[in-house]
Design an enzyme around this catalytic site. Structure first.
Site, PDB file in Angstrom:
ATOM      1  N   ASP A  26       8.363  18.249  71.385  1.00  0.00           N
ATOM      2  CA  ASP A  26       8.971  19.403  71.489  1.00  0.00           C
ATOM      3  C   ASP A  26       9.291  20.116  72.963  1.00  0.00           C
ATOM      4  O   ASP A  26       9.738  21.314  73.081  1.00  0.00           O
ATOM      5  CB  ASP A  26       7.954  20.704  70.933  1.00  0.00           C
ATOM      6  CG  ASP A  26       6.805  20.591  71.555  1.00  0.00           C
ATOM      7  OD1 ASP A  26       6.030  19.474  71.549  1.00  0.00           O
ATOM      8  OD2 ASP A  26       6.085  21.631  71.671  1.00  0.00           O
ATOM      9  N   TYR A 146      -5.124  26.437  73.369  1.00  0.00           N
ATOM     10  CA  TYR A 146      -5.532  26.366  74.667  1.00  0.00           C
ATOM     11  C   TYR A 146      -5.966  27.759  75.387  1.00  0.00           C
ATOM     12  O   TYR A 146      -5.590  28.734  74.715  1.00  0.00           O
ATOM     13  CB  TYR A 146      -4.313  25.778  75.728  1.00  0.00           C
ATOM     14  CG  TYR A 146      -3.814  24.592  75.068  1.00  0.00           C
ATOM     15  CD1 TYR A 146      -4.541  23.273  74.955  1.00  0.00           C
ATOM     16  CD2 TYR A 146      -2.245  24.558  74.657  1.00  0.00           C
ATOM     17  CE1 TYR A 146      -3.764  22.284  74.712  1.00  0.00           C
ATOM     18  CE2 TYR A 146      -1.755  23.465  74.220  1.00  0.00           C
ATOM     19  CZ  TYR A 146      -2.449  22.307  73.987  1.00  0.00           C
ATOM     20  OH  TYR A 146      -2.000  21.247  73.718  1.00  0.00           O
ATOM     21  N   LYS A 177      -5.543  20.985  67.978  1.00  0.00           N
ATOM     22  CA  LYS A 177      -5.190  20.012  69.236  1.00  0.00           C
ATOM     23  C   LYS A 177      -5.851  20.992  70.576  1.00  0.00           C
ATOM     24  O   LYS A 177      -5.359  22.185  70.613  1.00  0.00           O
ATOM     25  CB  LYS A 177      -3.799  19.854  69.425  1.00  0.00           C
ATOM     26  CG  LYS A 177      -3.398  19.417  70.642  1.00  0.00           C
ATOM     27  CD  LYS A 177      -1.693  19.124  70.607  1.00  0.00           C
ATOM     28  CE  LYS A 177      -1.462  18.358  71.911  1.00  0.00           C
ATOM     29  NZ  LYS A 177       0.011  18.129  72.004  1.00  0.00           N
TER      30      LYS A 177
END
Length: 270
Positions: A26, A146, A177
């Site tokens: 992506d 994140y 993730k």
């Protein structure tokens, strides 16, 4: 779990090992057509040949990369985006919907959230909404979480990564993730604090194969569910071979030295 979601997850995860090798592609939205994603169809063919379980891409790309031949590979459609050209590059905004992904034939969807950013509130709202919509359709959701705000001193700190993974679980993601925390012991804490599969990000471009293999092996030993690595795979000189080697680690339990011996012998014979 709805049967539809279970079936879709089996297209993204190896049903025998319960683990996955995902190659995100992506990056074109974020940084433009960098090396490895210019000929996207060719790159998808290579990672599929190597045995990757799934790829991640934005909704406009599957029409260019659909494979009517060869080994099957799962499709995860990414729904959020930002660019390096923005004054707020860490603020992800929604650019697709669950229905878009269903129409394309996706096996799962993914979103990206940066905790600590000044736009965190909006990203969390989007996360919650997409999670609810995905659940109603039986569509698996992978959350990339994140910590990248101005007040974050170390996005790889185990306490920060534990928080990121747990947030994804609590907001309804099926897979999360996160960055690798640097050691088996610390990453085991991340896995222990989260009851959904945890896969590692690849992070910055690495200088050698051993570093990649060691990271994947260590995460695997900590109970991780595999990997979601982009540039360190698709910008490799031989993505198919690297993915095949990582398959040995993730799905077959091979060690670092054995995997490196395979890689080196294969590269010498190429």
């Amino acid at each position: 779990m709805f049967l539809g979601k279970a079936i879709r997850l089996e297209r993204v995860f190896n049903r025998n090992t319960g683990k996955t090798i995902i190659v995100p592609m992506d990056h074109g939205v974020t940084v433009g057509p960098i090396y490895g994603v210019v000929d996207l169809k060719g790159t998808v063919d290579k990672v599929a040949e190597g045995g990757a379980n799934a790829v991640i891409m934005h909704k406009g790309l599957p029409r260019r990369t659909h494979r009517g031949h060869g080994t099957d590979i799962g499709l995860i459609v990414h729904l959020s985006a930002s660019t390096v050209l923005s004054p707020f590059p860490n603020a992800k905004t929604m650019v697709g919907s669950v229905e878009d992904a269903i129409r394309i034939g996706a096996d799962a969807i993914s979103i990206h959230v940066n905790l600590g950013d000044e736009k965190e509130m909006e990203m969390l709202e989007s996360f919650g909404r997409i999670s609810s919509e995905a659940a109603s359709w039986g569509m698996p959701l992978l959350a990339m979480v994140y910590a990248r705000g101005a007040g974050i001193r170390d996005e790889f700190d185990v306490e920060v990564v534990k928080h990121s993974a747990r947030l994804a679980e609590e907001l309804g993601a099926d897979v999360v993730k996160v960055p690798y925390t640097g050691s088996t012991e610390s990453f085991a804490q991340v896995v222990e604090g989260c009851c959904i599969p945890v896969v590692i990000a690849g992070g910055p471009r690495m200088s050698c194969h051993r570093d990649i293999v060691q990271m994947v092996y260590d995460a695997n030993q900590a109970g991780g569910a595999g990997l979601s690595i982009g540039r360190n795979v698709f910008q490799d000189e031989n993505p198919a071979l690297l993915v095949k080697a990582l398959n040995g680690v993730v799905h077959e339990g091979k060690g670092v030295d054995e995997t490196m011996a395979f890689l080196e012998a294969s590269l010498q014979g190429a």
